[in-house]
Enzyme design. Structure first.
Site, mmCIF file in Angstrom:
data_model
loop_
_atom_site.group_PDB
_atom_site.id
_atom_site.type_symbol
_atom_site.label_atom_id
_atom_site.label_comp_id
_atom_site.label_asym_id
_atom_site.label_seq_id
_atom_site.Cartn_x
_atom_site.Cartn_y
_atom_site.Cartn_z
ATOM 1 N N ASN A 204 -24.940 -20.201 7.051
ATOM 2 C CA ASN A 204 -24.819 -21.429 7.765
ATOM 3 C C ASN A 204 -25.312 -21.365 9.297
ATOM 4 O OD1 ASN A 204 -23.936 -23.895 8.643
ATOM 5 N ND2 ASN A 204 -22.002 -23.377 8.789
ATOM 6 N N HIS B 42 -16.402 -28.290 6.047
ATOM 7 C CA HIS B 42 -16.279 -27.183 6.813
ATOM 8 C C HIS B 42 -15.532 -27.416 8.119
ATOM 9 C CE1 HIS B 42 -17.725 -24.494 9.910
ATOM 10 N NE2 HIS B 42 -18.292 -23.713 8.974
ATOM 11 N N GLU C 86 -11.900 -20.168 4.683
ATOM 12 C CA GLU C 86 -12.649 -19.878 5.936
ATOM 13 C C GLU C 86 -11.580 -20.132 6.993
ATOM 14 O OE1 GLU C 86 -17.266 -20.046 6.490
ATOM 15 O OE2 GLU C 86 -16.667 -22.074 6.590
#
Ligand code: PEP
Length: 229
Positions: free
Chosen positions: A7, A83, A152
């Site tokens: 990313n 995200h 994450e």
């Protein structure tokens, strides 16, 4: 099978991305599935490229966004949704994220769907973490056959402090109860910890931010993934 994704966030230009991809493709990935998420202005037409974000529409009056039409121009078929930087910095709600998921699912995209808890939740233990992650699964089809979950922890992203191996292990094991799709880990994955992280049960790959910016480091990471999985 192992997934290794980069990313770039808001780094690199189109010419830099092109050079990066050319260098990357000099190696044989074997069974490692590699994806690179550059910024919109650095899109090139290549099967490795995915989008960091896109609006859930073909086109329309959505200033500052891009939609399916723009992705199609580059033949892009992979997208990152949820995200933590989009959730927390750009204020995307779960409802909006689920809409994006639905739209890109209907359009047959491979979806890298990110979940993860902030530090104050982690401090309350695994049960609280899973409750938080469950709230990020609302409206998401966890059986979608092109879904990849990226766990994450927010406190590990871009901080240089990865989650402990035990924390990754127990969290992935809990997420596994909800889905049989691949679960990858992201959050300060570096050359010095990728091997241990990829060796954990239920870790099917990694999503790498800062450490992916140097193509030689990223290639090294793919090499390690090839040897392990
Ligand atoms: C990310 O942004 O998805 C990420 C994991 O970043 P970093 O590797 O820099 O923590």
């Amino acid at each position: 099978m192992c997934i290794v994704a980069a990313n770039f966030k808001m780094h690199k230009t189109r010419s830099e991305t092109k050079k990066y991809i050319d260098e990357l493709k000099k190696m044989d990935f074997k069974d490692v599935k590699v994806t690179v998420f550059p910024p919109f202005t650095a899109f090139i037409e290549d099967e490795l490229i995915g989008a960091q974000n896109a609006y859930p529409a073909v086109n329309g009056a959505y200033t500052g966004e891009i939609g399916l039409e723009q992705l199609n121009e580059f033949n892009i078929k992979k997208i990152l949704i949820g995200h933590s930087e989009r959730r927390h910095i750009l204020g995307e709600s779960q409802e909006f994220i689920a809409k994006k998921f639905d739209f890109y699912k209907k359009n047959n995209f491979e979806i890298f769907y990110c979940v993860g808890e902030p530090l104050e939740v982690r401090k309350n233990g695994l049960k609280a973490v899973i409750e938080y992650i469950k709230s990020q699964f609302i409206g998401i089809d966890l059986n979608y056959d092109k879904l990849i979950i990226a766990y994450e922890p927010v406190w590990a992203i871009g901080t240089g402090v990865s989650a402990k191996l035990e924390e990754i292990k127990e969290t992935h094991a809990e997420i596994r109860k909800f889905t049989s799709r691949p679960i990858i880990y992201g959050g300060s994955v570096k050359l010095n910890n990728i091997k241990e992280i990829l060796s954990i049960e239920n870790v099917d790959g990694v999503l790498v931010g800062s450490a992916s910016l140097d193509v030689n480091v990223f290639k090294e990471m793919i090499k390690i993934a090839k040897d392990i999985k």
